[in-house]
Design a protein around this motif. Structure first.
Motif, PDB file in Angstrom:
ATOM      1  N   ARG A 190       0.745  -1.432  -0.134  1.00 60.21           N
ATOM      2  CA  ARG A 190       0.093   0.020   0.082  1.00 60.21           C
ATOM      3  C   ARG A 190       0.982   1.285  -0.070  1.00 60.21           C
ATOM      4  O   ARG A 190       0.538   2.151   0.857  1.00 60.21           O
ATOM      5  N   ILE A 191       1.947   1.313  -0.759  1.00 56.10           N
ATOM      6  CA  ILE A 191       2.660   2.306  -1.182  1.00 56.10           C
ATOM      7  C   ILE A 191       2.730   2.815  -2.298  1.00 56.10           C
ATOM      8  O   ILE A 191       2.567   2.188  -3.359  1.00 56.10           O
ATOM      9  N   ALA A 192       2.770   4.316  -2.488  1.00 53.07           N
ATOM     10  CA  ALA A 192       2.435   4.622  -3.692  1.00 53.07           C
ATOM     11  C   ALA A 192       3.523   5.639  -4.282  1.00 53.07           C
ATOM     12  O   ALA A 192       4.140   6.144  -3.439  1.00 53.07           O
ATOM     13  N   ILE A 193       3.648   5.744  -5.768  1.00 52.27           N
ATOM     14  CA  ILE A 193       4.795   6.674  -6.235  1.00 52.27           C
ATOM     15  C   ILE A 193       4.096   7.716  -6.812  1.00 52.27           C
ATOM     16  O   ILE A 193       3.078   7.613  -7.678  1.00 52.27           O
ATOM     17  N   ASN A 194       4.751   8.844  -6.642  1.00 49.39           N
ATOM     18  CA  ASN A 194       4.326  10.112  -7.186  1.00 49.39           C
ATOM     19  C   ASN A 194       4.947  10.257  -8.620  1.00 49.39           C
ATOM     20  O   ASN A 194       6.223  10.665  -8.651  1.00 49.39           O
ATOM     21  N   VAL A 195       4.323   9.917  -9.443  1.00 47.43           N
ATOM     22  CA  VAL A 195       5.042   9.723 -10.898  1.00 47.43           C
ATOM     23  C   VAL A 195       5.405  10.902 -11.748  1.00 47.43           C
ATOM     24  O   VAL A 195       6.478  11.429 -12.089  1.00 47.43           O
ATOM     25  N   SER A 196       4.471  11.946 -10.959  1.00 42.85           N
ATOM     26  CA  SER A 196       4.871  13.400 -11.753  1.00 42.85           C
ATOM     27  C   SER A 196       6.187  13.821 -11.190  1.00 42.85           C
ATOM     28  O   SER A 196       6.680  14.862 -11.797  1.00 42.85           O
ATOM     29  N   LYS A 197       6.708  13.539  -9.902  1.00 40.61           N
ATOM     30  CA  LYS A 197       7.787  14.142  -9.156  1.00 40.61           C
ATOM     31  C   LYS A 197       8.986  13.273  -9.449  1.00 40.61           C
ATOM     32  O   LYS A 197      10.168  13.311  -8.903  1.00 40.61           O
ATOM     33  N   SER A 198       8.616  11.942 -10.213  1.00 46.24           N
ATOM     34  CA  SER A 198       9.757  11.019 -10.436  1.00 46.24           C
ATOM     35  C   SER A 198      10.739  11.305 -11.842  1.00 46.24           C
ATOM     36  O   SER A 198       9.760  12.188 -12.611  1.00 46.24           O
TER      37      SER A 198
END
Length: 278
Positions: A190-198
């Motif tokens: 249940r961990i999310a990646i912030n794609v816009s900041k990657s």
């Protein structure tokens, strides 16, 4: 956090750290908040790999993943299960469970206040034990294949594939396959990646020309290709010549010195003693 809470965390920390350090529970790629490790050492490790590949005429890709609200999304039940799998002493698991599950949250706006509710996720940002708990929470991240390397510092994650051809850097047998593994692991935790900041970057020696690869994607969203990015407080450019980072440091230094000029001059009312201190 109140004084009693900080004291309690200090006591618990003296029980957790021997388990972590003596038993060597943390993976080698993790440099965050560990004895004899630092951001500088992780950066040296990353730069050394790239410069060695430069000498061998290889390209090094890097995908820098930004974990969204890292400490706020630690799933408490899942975290306690991971501690059990690591064979943490039962009394420690129960104590940490009591501490994490005992946290509540409420929201206030003007004169209105919501009811208190228990938190199912999160370790306190800035808490004394939060850093080590988060490191343990992400410690079971999938192990990459030999042509991929990880650079971890708490929630800062860099995935680095190596190849002579830019098209192979993100091929299914390299980066994309591992990103798919990462996605499954993130979903389970249940961990999310912030794609816009990657960001994604290809390191190459000066003069090496190549056609930019197709986009790297995560959960169907493209991760932007860039020519420079910031990692662990340092600006990295594709050729690792440091000019951009030094320009930024010079500008920041000039701004701060400009502020001091107003205090350190012949007309300033600041005492000599305080001026020397400043």
């Amino acid at each position: 956090m109140d004084t009693i809470g900080k004291l309690f965390e200090k006591i618990i920390l003296t029980r957790i750290l021997p388990e972590v350090n003596v038993r060597g529970l943390l993976r080698n790629e993790q440099f965050g908040f560990r004895p004899e490790h630092s951001t500088y050492m992780q950066l040296v490790r990353l730069v050394e790999r790239n410069t060695r590949n430069f000498g061998e005429k290889r390209l090094t890709g890097a995908v820098f993943l930004d974990v969204a609200k890292a400490f706020d999304t630690v799933w408490i039940d899942g975290h306690l299960f991971k501690l059990t799998l690591l064979n943490f002493p039962t009394y420690l698991v129960y104590t940490i469970s009591s501490y994490l599950r005992g946290q509540t949250i409420e929201a206030s706006f003007q004169t209105a206040t919501s009811s208190r509710r228990g938190m199912r996720a999160a370790v306190a940002q800035g808490g004394l034990i939060s850093r080590v708990l988060f490191r343990l929470h992400v410690n079971d991240m999938p192990i990459p294949l030999h042509h991929l390397k990880l650079a971890l510092y708490a929630d800062d994650t860099a995935i680095m594939p190596t190849s002579r051809k830019p098209t192979l850097l993100i091929s299914y047998s390299y980066l994309e396959s591992y990103l798919n593994e990462i996605q499954r692991w993130l979903s389970e935790g249940r961990i999310a990646i912030n794609v816009s900041k990657s960001t994604a970057l290809i390191f190459a020696p000066a003069g090496r020309r190549f056609i930019q690869s197709r986009p790297v994607t995560h959960v169907g969203e493209p991760i932007e290709w860039v020519y420079n990015t910031r990692y662990l407080g340092v600006t990295l450019d594709k050729g690792l010549n440091w000019s951009l980072h030094m320009d930024q440091v010079r500008k920041k230094t000039a701004q701060r010195m400009g502020v001091r000029v107003t205090l350190l001059n012949s007309k300033s009312d600041l005492s000599i003693r305080n001026g020397i201190l400043l």
